[in-house]
Design a protein around this motif. Structure first.
Motif, mmCIF file in Angstrom:
data_model
loop_
_atom_site.group_PDB
_atom_site.id
_atom_site.type_symbol
_atom_site.label_atom_id
_atom_site.label_comp_id
_atom_site.label_asym_id
_atom_site.label_seq_id
_atom_site.Cartn_x
_atom_site.Cartn_y
_atom_site.Cartn_z
ATOM 1 N N PRO A 266 23.671 29.851 21.828
ATOM 2 C CA PRO A 266 23.914 31.220 22.292
ATOM 3 C C PRO A 266 24.510 31.248 23.701
ATOM 4 C CG PRO A 266 21.743 31.019 21.289
ATOM 5 C CD PRO A 266 22.269 29.623 21.425
ATOM 6 N N ALA A 267 25.509 32.103 23.907
ATOM 7 C CA ALA A 267 26.076 32.304 25.241
ATOM 8 C C ALA A 267 25.066 33.053 26.103
ATOM 9 C CB ALA A 267 27.383 33.094 25.135
ATOM 10 N N ARG A 268 24.940 32.635 27.358
ATOM 11 C CA ARG A 268 23.926 33.233 28.222
ATOM 12 C C ARG A 268 24.527 33.530 29.594
ATOM 13 N NH1 ARG A 268 19.054 32.295 25.425
ATOM 14 N NH2 ARG A 268 17.921 33.315 27.111
ATOM 15 N N LEU A 269 23.921 34.509 30.270
ATOM 16 C CA LEU A 269 24.274 34.829 31.652
ATOM 17 C C LEU A 269 23.096 34.443 32.533
ATOM 18 C CD1 LEU A 269 26.378 36.127 33.545
ATOM 19 C CD2 LEU A 269 25.211 38.316 33.216
ATOM 20 N N GLU A 270 23.331 33.565 33.497
ATOM 21 C CA GLU A 270 22.272 33.062 34.370
ATOM 22 C C GLU A 270 22.102 33.985 35.578
ATOM 23 O OE1 GLU A 270 20.574 30.192 33.818
ATOM 24 O OE2 GLU A 270 21.703 29.499 32.064
ATOM 25 N N TYR A 271 20.839 34.194 35.964
ATOM 26 C CA TYR A 271 20.524 35.056 37.105
ATOM 27 C C TYR A 271 19.819 34.277 38.210
ATOM 28 C CZ TYR A 271 21.557 39.260 34.363
ATOM 29 O OH TYR A 271 22.180 40.216 33.621
ATOM 30 N N ALA A 272 19.911 34.820 39.422
ATOM 31 C CA ALA A 272 19.218 34.240 40.569
ATOM 32 C C ALA A 272 18.681 35.352 41.457
ATOM 33 C CB ALA A 272 20.164 33.349 41.380
ATOM 34 N N LEU A 273 17.699 34.995 42.289
ATOM 35 C CA LEU A 273 17.248 35.870 43.368
ATOM 36 C C LEU A 273 18.055 35.541 44.612
ATOM 37 C CD1 LEU A 273 13.326 35.760 43.186
ATOM 38 C CD2 LEU A 273 14.848 37.545 42.324
ATOM 39 N N TYR A 274 18.407 36.563 45.387
ATOM 40 C CA TYR A 274 19.109 36.385 46.657
ATOM 41 C C TYR A 274 18.346 37.137 47.738
ATOM 42 C CZ TYR A 274 23.002 34.855 43.716
ATOM 43 O OH TYR A 274 23.787 34.192 42.813
ATOM 44 N N TRP A 275 18.167 36.509 48.897
ATOM 45 C CA TRP A 275 17.444 37.152 49.998
ATOM 46 C C TRP A 275 17.908 36.584 51.335
ATOM 47 C CZ3 TRP A 275 15.617 33.290 46.960
ATOM 48 C CH2 TRP A 275 15.097 32.149 47.585
ATOM 49 N N ARG A 276 17.678 37.336 52.406
ATOM 50 C CA ARG A 276 17.986 36.852 53.749
ATOM 51 C C ARG A 276 17.013 35.734 54.119
ATOM 52 N NH1 ARG A 276 17.314 41.999 54.439
ATOM 53 N NH2 ARG A 276 15.491 41.680 55.759
ATOM 54 N N ARG A 277 17.542 34.676 54.688
ATOM 55 C CA ARG A 277 16.698 33.534 55.039
ATOM 56 C C ARG A 277 15.633 33.896 56.072
ATOM 57 N NH1 ARG A 277 18.859 28.904 52.930
ATOM 58 N NH2 ARG A 277 21.074 28.991 52.340
ATOM 59 N N ASN A 278 15.926 34.879 56.928
ATOM 60 C CA ASN A 278 14.986 35.231 57.988
ATOM 61 C C ASN A 278 14.102 36.424 57.633
ATOM 62 O OD1 ASN A 278 16.905 37.232 58.067
ATOM 63 N ND2 ASN A 278 17.316 37.093 60.265
ATOM 64 N N ASN A 279 14.042 36.783 56.360
ATOM 65 C CA ASN A 279 13.225 37.924 55.938
ATOM 66 C C ASN A 279 11.776 37.475 55.785
ATOM 67 O OD1 ASN A 279 12.008 40.129 54.722
ATOM 68 N ND2 ASN A 279 13.745 40.567 53.386
ATOM 69 N N ASP A 280 10.893 37.988 56.659
ATOM 70 C CA ASP A 280 9.480 37.589 56.629
ATOM 71 C C ASP A 280 8.572 38.708 56.111
ATOM 72 O OD1 ASP A 280 9.720 39.319 58.727
ATOM 73 O OD2 ASP A 280 8.857 37.998 60.255
#
Length: 297
Positions: A266-280
């Protein structure tokens, strides 16, 4: 005196590149928005937008003002959110951005889990296109974004989380609707329609990558409308479209969602989380922990 709503009108126009689309997004009359922006330009003595029949483009002199206005709006909204949280008895806030529908699928489950486990956190969902989501990350409007993998920007970290199957969206009586399996090459002669926002650009690039041959590109129509409207066009039997499994949370009586296959499955779409490196933000750390538990890397 410059008023906050004038700043909102100007920023919305810059984002939409159109007075009419900005007015629709803010639910105000176009003539009202246009007049307020013109009054703002007159007060500043700076032309913010070049106007034409194609829309409104931010001028070179207007760009620094728009970016400063965006920061001011963010600060004001954060102050309002803080006050609202206090009145609600909430101790924290997280803003999660996404460009895919949450009718069903992994994102909906993750959000539902978070809302259940962290009742004292104000959860703000922000649905937008990729460009706006990443601008939101940089400007501290968005804490974390869920988007397709492969995007890279300075100061932004990422982590793969899940994938979703891809489907061809067909009219019920389409010639491929009853085919046992559909492969990309089966779609080579079709005319596709995709939305301009959300995952539309991703789908357009994916279709082009899979179906371009000998310099001949597939037929792709981009509509400046919602995914729901695009799927309604498919029901009219003039086009087909592409969607992920998350789009099947609504019953589309006139449509057939047919899984697309690659040679390996099956064809799939991959996802990721993205965030600022300095976000505390502590609420963000809770979100990471929940995602790690549900979808260990």
């Amino acid at each position: 005196m410059i008023e906050i709503h004038q700043l909102r009108y100007a920023v919305a126009t810059a984002d939409a590149k159109s007075f009419s689309r900005a007015a629709a997004a803010l639910n105000v009359k176009q003539i009202t928005l246009s007049r307020r922006v013109k009054l703002l330009e007159d007060r500043l003595g700076v032309k913010l937008f070049d106007r034409s029949t194609r829309g409104a483009e931010t001028t070179e002199n207007g760009r620094p003002f728009i970016e400063q206005a965006r920061r001011i709006i963010t600060d004001v909204d954060n102050l309002q959110t803080t006050a609202r949280n206090v009145s609600y008895g909430l101790r924290a806030r997280i803003a999660v951005g996404y460009c895919s529908p949450i009718m069903s699928g992994n994102l909906r489950l993750a959000i539902a889990d978070y809302l259940t486990k962290f009742e004292d956190v104000q959860f703000d969902g922000i649905e937008a296109g990729l460009e706006k989501l990443f601008h939101g990350l940089h400007s501290h409007v968005v804490d974390v974004a869920v988007a397709p993998i492969g995007l890279e920007e300075d100061g932004i970290a990422s982590r793969r989380i899940w994938s979703e199957r891809l489907f061809a969206v067909l009219p019920m009586d389409h010639g491929l609707a009853e085919k046992e399996q559909i492969y990309w090459q089966d779609l080579r002669r079709e005319v596709f329609v995709v939305p301009a926002g959300g995952l539309g650009p991703v789908f357009g690039n994916l279709i082009a990558a899979r179906l371009t041959e000998q310099g001949k590109r597939p037929s792709i129509i981009v509509q400046d409308t919602s995914l729901e409207s695009v799927l309604s066009m498919v029901a009219a039997k003039r086009y087909i479209s592409i969607a992920t499994e998350a789009s099947q949370g609504v019953c589309w009586a006139d449509l057939r969602f047919h899984e697309i296959h690659d040679p390996n499955g099956p064809a799939r779409l991959e996802y990721a989380l993205y965030w600022r490196r300095n976000n505390d933000n502590p609420a963000l750390q809770h979100f990471f922990k929940l995602i790690e538990e549900r979808y260990p890397g």
